[in-house]
Motif scaffolding. Structure first.
Motif, PDB file in Angstrom:
ATOM      1  N   VAL A   1       0.873  -1.269   0.174  1.00 30.12           N
ATOM      2  CA  VAL A   1       0.004  -0.096  -0.097  1.00 30.12           C
ATOM      3  C   VAL A   1       0.868   1.245  -0.017  1.00 30.12           C
ATOM      4  O   VAL A   1       2.012   1.197   0.783  1.00 30.12           O
ATOM      5  N   GLN A   2       0.285   2.239  -0.688  1.00 28.80           N
ATOM      6  CA  GLN A   2       1.115   3.543  -0.727  1.00 28.80           C
ATOM      7  C   GLN A   2       0.342   4.557  -0.195  1.00 28.80           C
ATOM      8  O   GLN A   2      -1.005   4.746  -0.738  1.00 28.80           O
ATOM      9  N   LEU A   3       0.918   5.605   0.474  1.00 30.96           N
ATOM     10  CA  LEU A   3       0.065   6.823   0.921  1.00 30.96           C
ATOM     11  C   LEU A   3       0.858   7.907   0.190  1.00 30.96           C
ATOM     12  O   LEU A   3       1.982   8.062   0.674  1.00 30.96           O
ATOM     13  N   GLN A   4      -0.015   9.019  -0.166  1.00 30.30           N
ATOM     14  CA  GLN A   4       0.698  10.100  -0.716  1.00 30.30           C
ATOM     15  C   GLN A   4       0.058  11.323  -0.036  1.00 30.30           C
ATOM     16  O   GLN A   4      -1.223  11.665  -0.398  1.00 30.30           O
ATOM     17  N   ALA A   5       0.586  12.080   0.894  1.00 27.60           N
ATOM     18  CA  ALA A   5       0.267  13.456   1.328  1.00 27.60           C
ATOM     19  C   ALA A   5       0.777  14.508   0.490  1.00 27.60           C
ATOM     20  O   ALA A   5       1.865  14.488   0.277  1.00 27.60           O
ATOM     21  N   SER A   6      -0.334  15.452   0.501  1.00 26.32           N
ATOM     22  CA  SER A   6       0.018  16.635  -0.341  1.00 26.32           C
ATOM     23  C   SER A   6      -0.986  17.809   0.369  1.00 26.32           C
ATOM     24  O   SER A   6      -1.837  17.537   1.057  1.00 26.32           O
ATOM     25  N   GLY A   7      -0.528  19.146  -0.319  1.00 26.96           N
ATOM     26  CA  GLY A   7      -1.343  19.933   0.152  1.00 26.96           C
ATOM     27  C   GLY A   7      -0.796  21.060   1.113  1.00 26.96           C
ATOM     28  O   GLY A   7      -1.303  22.108   1.531  1.00 26.96           O
ATOM     29  N   GLY A   8       0.357  20.521   1.798  1.00 28.76           N
ATOM     30  CA  GLY A   8       0.963  21.706   2.598  1.00 28.76           C
ATOM     31  C   GLY A   8       1.647  22.892   1.940  1.00 28.76           C
ATOM     32  O   GLY A   8       1.556  22.960   0.841  1.00 28.76           O
ATOM     33  N   GLY A   9       1.964  23.737   2.768  1.00 25.98           N
ATOM     34  CA  GLY A   9       2.584  24.957   2.322  1.00 25.98           C
ATOM     35  C   GLY A   9       2.602  25.904   3.438  1.00 25.98           C
ATOM     36  O   GLY A   9       2.367  25.646   4.720  1.00 25.98           O
ATOM     37  N   LEU A  10       2.810  27.302   3.239  1.00 19.58           N
ATOM     38  CA  LEU A  10       2.932  28.073   3.973  1.00 19.58           C
ATOM     39  C   LEU A  10       1.696  29.315   3.874  1.00 19.58           C
ATOM     40  O   LEU A  10       1.117  29.518   2.866  1.00 19.58           O
ATOM     41  N   THR A 101      -9.858   3.190  14.110  1.00 18.85           N
ATOM     42  CA  THR A 101      -9.730   4.491  14.566  1.00 18.85           C
ATOM     43  C   THR A 101      -8.954   4.664  15.848  1.00 18.85           C
ATOM     44  O   THR A 101      -9.301   5.138  16.743  1.00 18.85           O
ATOM     45  N   TYR A 102      -7.385   4.571  15.663  1.00 16.20           N
ATOM     46  CA  TYR A 102      -6.460   4.418  16.956  1.00 16.20           C
ATOM     47  C   TYR A 102      -6.074   5.985  17.066  1.00 16.20           C
ATOM     48  O   TYR A 102      -5.823   6.780  16.041  1.00 16.20           O
ATOM     49  N   LEU A 103      -5.396   6.208  18.329  1.00 14.81           N
ATOM     50  CA  LEU A 103      -5.051   7.445  18.612  1.00 14.81           C
ATOM     51  C   LEU A 103      -3.455   7.335  18.652  1.00 14.81           C
ATOM     52  O   LEU A 103      -2.835   8.210  18.582  1.00 14.81           O
ATOM     53  N   ASN A 104      -2.992   5.973  18.743  1.00 15.11           N
ATOM     54  CA  ASN A 104      -1.588   5.699  18.839  1.00 15.11           C
ATOM     55  C   ASN A 104      -0.916   5.499  17.640  1.00 15.11           C
ATOM     56  O   ASN A 104      -1.593   4.678  16.759  1.00 15.11           O
ATOM     57  N   ASP A 105       0.037   6.122  17.354  1.00 13.58           N
ATOM     58  CA  ASP A 105       0.672   5.872  15.835  1.00 13.58           C
ATOM     59  C   ASP A 105       1.419   4.634  15.963  1.00 13.58           C
ATOM     60  O   ASP A 105       1.455   3.914  14.735  1.00 13.58           O
ATOM     61  N   SER A 106       1.592   3.831  16.898  1.00 13.00           N
ATOM     62  CA  SER A 106       2.148   2.256  16.962  1.00 13.00           C
ATOM     63  C   SER A 106       0.932   1.284  16.167  1.00 13.00           C
ATOM     64  O   SER A 106       1.429   0.464  15.635  1.00 13.00           O
ATOM     65  N   ASN A 107      -0.069   1.885  16.088  1.00 12.03           N
ATOM     66  CA  ASN A 107      -1.380   1.062  15.453  1.00 12.03           C
ATOM     67  C   ASN A 107      -1.331   1.149  14.133  1.00 12.03           C
ATOM     68  O   ASN A 107      -2.281   0.586  13.488  1.00 12.03           O
ATOM     69  N   TYR A 108      -0.807   2.155  13.671  1.00 10.11           N
ATOM     70  CA  TYR A 108      -0.684   2.444  12.260  1.00 10.11           C
ATOM     71  C   TYR A 108       0.344   1.835  11.208  1.00 10.11           C
ATOM     72  O   TYR A 108       1.610   2.344  11.323  1.00 10.11           O
ATOM     73  N   PRO A 109       0.250   0.785  10.694  1.00 10.39           N
ATOM     74  CA  PRO A 109       1.502   0.199   9.879  1.00 10.39           C
ATOM     75  C   PRO A 109       2.081   0.968   8.723  1.00 10.39           C
ATOM     76  O   PRO A 109       3.140   0.662   8.072  1.00 10.39           O
ATOM     77  N   ASP A 110       1.127   1.610   8.133  1.00 11.63           N
ATOM     78  CA  ASP A 110       1.294   2.072   6.623  1.00 11.63           C
ATOM     79  C   ASP A 110       1.296   3.568   6.935  1.00 11.63           C
ATOM     80  O   ASP A 110       0.178   4.168   7.208  1.00 11.63           O
ATOM     81  N   TRP A 111       2.383   4.318   6.105  1.00  8.20           N
ATOM     82  CA  TRP A 111       2.395   5.977   6.383  1.00  8.20           C
ATOM     83  C   TRP A 111       2.684   6.387   5.047  1.00  8.20           C
ATOM     84  O   TRP A 111       3.571   5.720   4.248  1.00  8.20           O
TER      85      TRP A 111
END
Length: 121
Positions: A1-10, A101-111
């Motif tokens: 699986v691939q996740l691509q985040a975008s939209g950031g900026g100043l 819907t976990y709050l802990n990042d350790s429960n998320y395998p894909d980033w």
């Protein structure tokens, strides 16, 4: 699986940004999506999460009422709408997928790779 985040900026304080997270390689509509952020010199922290159906959401207290998480399963894309941005929101924002819907990042395998958000005061 691939996740691509975008939209950031100043953006100036008080402004808005919408981040996107495009997911490929799995059936997007069966997984929860989470957003996390990491500011310089700080630990990565939870921001928001949404279940597979887009019904149940959870937010960090620091962003509640200002940020809105959503998803479009037909487009395999999740979103994080950020309003009333503050300088303390400056961070690299990451999207991740998990079985719940976990709050802990350790429960998320894909980033995803992260997108920089900088809020100027």
């Amino acid at each position: 699986v691939q996740l691509q985040a975008s939209g950031g900026g100043l953006v100036q304080a008080g402004g808005s940004l919408t981040l996107s997270c495009a997911v490929s390689g799995r059936t997007f509509g069966t997984y929860a999506l989470g957003w996390f952020r990491q500011a310089p010199g700080k630990e990565r922290e939870f921001v928001a999460t949404i279940d597979w159906g887009g019904i149940h959401t959870a937010y960090a207290n620091s962003v509640k009422g200002r940020f809105t998480i959503s998803r479009d399963n037909a487009k395999n894309t999740g979103y994080l709408r950020m309003d009333s941005l503050k300088s303390e929101d400056t961070a690299v924002y990451y999207c991740a997928s998990a079985t719940g819907t976990y709050l802990n990042d350790s429960n998320y395998p894909d980033w995803g790779q992260g997108t920089q958000v900088t809020v100027s005061s």
